[in-house]
Motif scaffolding. Structure first.
Motif, short mmCIF file in Angstrom:
data_model
loop_
_atom_site.label_atom_id
_atom_site.label_comp_id
_atom_site.label_asym_id
_atom_site.label_seq_id
_atom_site.Cartn_x
_atom_site.Cartn_y
_atom_site.Cartn_z
N LEU A 296 8.11 3.84 -16.41
CA LEU A 296 8.15 4.81 -15.31
C LEU A 296 6.69 5.03 -14.93
O LEU A 296 5.97 5.76 -15.59
CB LEU A 296 8.82 6.11 -15.77
N PHE A 297 6.26 4.32 -13.89
CA PHE A 297 4.83 4.17 -13.58
C PHE A 297 4.47 5.06 -12.40
O PHE A 297 5.03 4.95 -11.31
CB PHE A 297 4.59 2.69 -13.24
N ASP A 298 3.50 5.94 -12.61
CA ASP A 298 3.12 6.90 -11.56
C ASP A 298 2.36 6.23 -10.42
O ASP A 298 1.50 5.38 -10.64
CB ASP A 298 2.18 7.98 -12.13
N TYR A 299 2.69 6.66 -9.21
CA TYR A 299 1.86 6.31 -8.04
C TYR A 299 1.49 7.65 -7.42
O TYR A 299 2.28 8.27 -6.71
CB TYR A 299 2.63 5.43 -7.06
N LYS A 300 0.26 8.12 -7.69
CA LYS A 300 -0.08 9.51 -7.43
C LYS A 300 -0.71 9.77 -6.07
O LYS A 300 -0.52 10.84 -5.50
CB LYS A 300 -1.03 10.03 -8.52
N ALA A 301 -1.48 8.84 -5.59
CA ALA A 301 -2.16 9.05 -4.30
C ALA A 301 -2.62 7.71 -3.77
O ALA A 301 -2.86 6.78 -4.54
CB ALA A 301 -3.35 9.99 -4.46
N THR A 302 -2.74 7.63 -2.47
CA THR A 302 -3.18 6.39 -1.82
C THR A 302 -4.66 6.50 -1.44
O THR A 302 -5.07 7.50 -0.83
CB THR A 302 -2.32 6.11 -0.58
N GLY A 303 -5.42 5.47 -1.82
CA GLY A 303 -6.86 5.47 -1.51
C GLY A 303 -7.64 5.92 -2.73
O GLY A 303 -7.29 6.91 -3.38
N ASP A 304 -8.71 5.18 -3.00
CA ASP A 304 -9.54 5.44 -4.18
C ASP A 304 -10.12 6.85 -4.21
O ASP A 304 -10.09 7.54 -5.23
CB ASP A 304 -10.69 4.44 -4.20
N GLU A 305 -10.68 7.24 -3.05
CA GLU A 305 -11.37 8.54 -3.01
C GLU A 305 -10.42 9.69 -3.27
O GLU A 305 -10.70 10.60 -4.04
CB GLU A 305 -12.01 8.73 -1.63
N LEU A 306 -9.27 9.64 -2.59
CA LEU A 306 -8.29 10.72 -2.75
C LEU A 306 -7.74 10.73 -4.18
O LEU A 306 -7.60 11.79 -4.80
CB LEU A 306 -7.14 10.55 -1.74
N VAL B 199 0.56 13.97 0.47
CA VAL B 199 1.65 13.54 1.37
C VAL B 199 1.06 13.12 2.72
O VAL B 199 0.38 13.91 3.37
CB VAL B 199 2.66 14.69 1.58
N SER B 200 1.33 11.86 3.09
CA SER B 200 0.88 11.37 4.39
C SER B 200 1.67 10.12 4.74
O SER B 200 2.26 9.49 3.84
CB SER B 200 -0.62 11.00 4.36
N ASP B 201 1.66 9.73 5.99
CA ASP B 201 2.35 8.51 6.39
C ASP B 201 1.74 7.29 5.70
O ASP B 201 2.45 6.36 5.32
CB ASP B 201 2.31 8.34 7.90
N ALA B 202 0.41 7.32 5.54
CA ALA B 202 -0.25 6.18 4.86
C ALA B 202 0.25 6.06 3.43
O ALA B 202 0.44 4.95 2.91
CB ALA B 202 -1.77 6.39 4.88
N HIS B 203 0.52 7.19 2.80
CA HIS B 203 1.02 7.20 1.42
C HIS B 203 2.45 6.64 1.35
O HIS B 203 2.75 5.78 0.53
CB HIS B 203 0.98 8.65 0.91
N PHE B 204 3.31 7.10 2.26
CA PHE B 204 4.68 6.58 2.29
C PHE B 204 4.67 5.07 2.51
O PHE B 204 5.41 4.32 1.87
CB PHE B 204 5.50 7.25 3.40
N ALA B 205 3.84 4.63 3.45
CA ALA B 205 3.79 3.20 3.78
C ALA B 205 3.28 2.39 2.59
O ALA B 205 3.80 1.30 2.29
CB ALA B 205 2.90 2.98 5.00
N ALA B 206 2.27 2.90 1.90
CA ALA B 206 1.69 2.17 0.76
C ALA B 206 2.72 2.05 -0.37
O ALA B 206 2.83 0.99 -1.01
CB ALA B 206 0.44 2.89 0.26
N ILE B 207 3.47 3.11 -0.61
CA ILE B 207 4.51 3.07 -1.66
C ILE B 207 5.55 2.01 -1.31
O ILE B 207 5.92 1.18 -2.14
CB ILE B 207 5.18 4.46 -1.80
N ALA B 208 6.01 2.04 -0.07
CA ALA B 208 7.06 1.09 0.36
C ALA B 208 6.55 -0.35 0.28
O ALA B 208 7.25 -1.25 -0.21
CB ALA B 208 7.50 1.43 1.78
#
Ligand code: SF4
Ligand code: SF4
Length: 316
Positions: A197-207, A245-254
């Motif tokens: 069960l692998f976490d995906y916590k945020a999109t982008g290194d800085e964030l 939460v952002s559209d970029a995050h949803f897109a990266a997960i998908a």
């Protein structure tokens, strides 16, 4: 088979491996498939601002004080050898958490259950004995053990020995991970793990660094490594309104879930603030000021991930 037989079949004459466990939750239905026993280990490499288990962050045992239960009897003050408990002129109970040596004397003397120690040393065999008691429920429901935390793999030798013992006794093994342990640990333990069960916590290194204290680099490397050995993964995505939460995050997960065929599905974990009270009990700050999402908002998050990819997305 008797429990002692199960252990003797899988133990060698080596010294017992011990770990620091802060909770064992039986009949969990949110930590992997079926009915599970979740074993929560202390210690984590990350410090997520929304952490719902702040008592897991330190590898050490910790004192917790629940002010709402305290009646001010001052028994703890009398027994503590380190002056941790004191009372001001108004009778307010002060706790010097840094001075505590976690001897447990005040916990034993408190009649109101206002004090506790998070973390207990347990051997692999002691934990296994607790886990195997529920094998009948695991078998009926498709459940098993889930090693969680904190980051369970911070106590790697313990996890490896426990996972081996469980697998040898027909118990399905899940590990919840932040993805930030050593690459060799994932490779070594993978043969004894049915599902990560692998976490995906945020999109982008800085964030990611701002929210967890670490960049994504090691996490992404380990996710790719699990993909290369075809280890089963569920991507677990905490959603914290106003933070990740952002559209970029949803897109990266998908995109990730679509391109890695070892990812079975995406699970969305909506923000809740259960960590706030626990942070206060151990004398640490709670760093998030986010709204708890309602059902409509949560459904919209699931649909946004689905919008970007042909993947199974569920609520955890
Ligand atoms: S012993 Fe318990 S109830 Fe009494 S003062 Fe200490 S914490 Fe409060
Ligand atoms: S656990 Fe021991 S050292 Fe810590 S506050 Fe209680 S009595 Fe004092």
């Amino acid at each position: 088979m008797l429990i002692k037989d199960s252990i003797s079949q899988t133990s060698s004459a080596q010294p017992l491996t011990a770990g620091v466990v802060f909770d064992i939750q039986k009949f969990s239905v949110n930590d992997g498939p079926g009915v599970r026993t979740a074993v929560f280990m202390k210690g984590c490499q990350m410090k997520c601002v929304w952490c719902h288990n702040p008592e897991s962050l330190s590898s050490q045992k910790q004192l917790a004080f629940n002010a709402e239960k305290c009646v001010g009897c001052r028994r703890c003050e009398q027994v503590c050898p380190n002056g941790v408990h004191s009372f001001d002129a108004e009778g307010n109970h002060k706790v010097d958490f840094d001075a505590c040596q976690t001897c447990g004397q005040c916990v034993d003397t408190c009649m109101q259950d206002a004090l506790k120690i998070y973390g207990k040393e347990m051997t692999v065999e002691q934990v296994f004995v607790e886990v195997i008691k529920d094998k009948v429920y695991f078998d009926k429901s498709g459940g098993g053990i889930t090693l969680s935390g904190g980051e369970a793999l911070k106590q790697f030798e313990f996890c490896l020995a426990l996972a081996k013992m469980c697998k040898a006794n027909g118990v399905h093994v899940c590990i919840e991970t932040n993805g930030a342990s050593k690459a060799e640990h994932y490779r070594t333990i993978a043969p004894y793990v049915d599902l990560f069960l692998f976490d995906y916590k945020a999109t982008g290194d800085e964030l990611h660094k701002a929210l967890t204290g670490m960049t994504r680099r090691l996490v992404d490397t380990n996710l790719r490594a699990l993909n290369e050995i075809n280890a089963s993964v569920i991507l677990r995505c905490p959603m914290i309104p106003g933070y990740n939460v952002s559209d970029a995050h949803f897109a990266a997960i998908a995109m990730l879930a679509q391109t890695m065929d070892n990812i079975q599905k995406v699970e969305v974990l909506p923000y809740h603030n259960f960590g706030r009270g626990k942070a206060s009990e151990i004398g640490t700050d709670y760093m998030v000021d986010a709204e708890m999402p309602d059902d409509e908002v949560i459904e919209s998050w699931l649909n946004r991930v689905r919008h970007y990819g042909e993947i199974e997305v569920t609520l955890s």
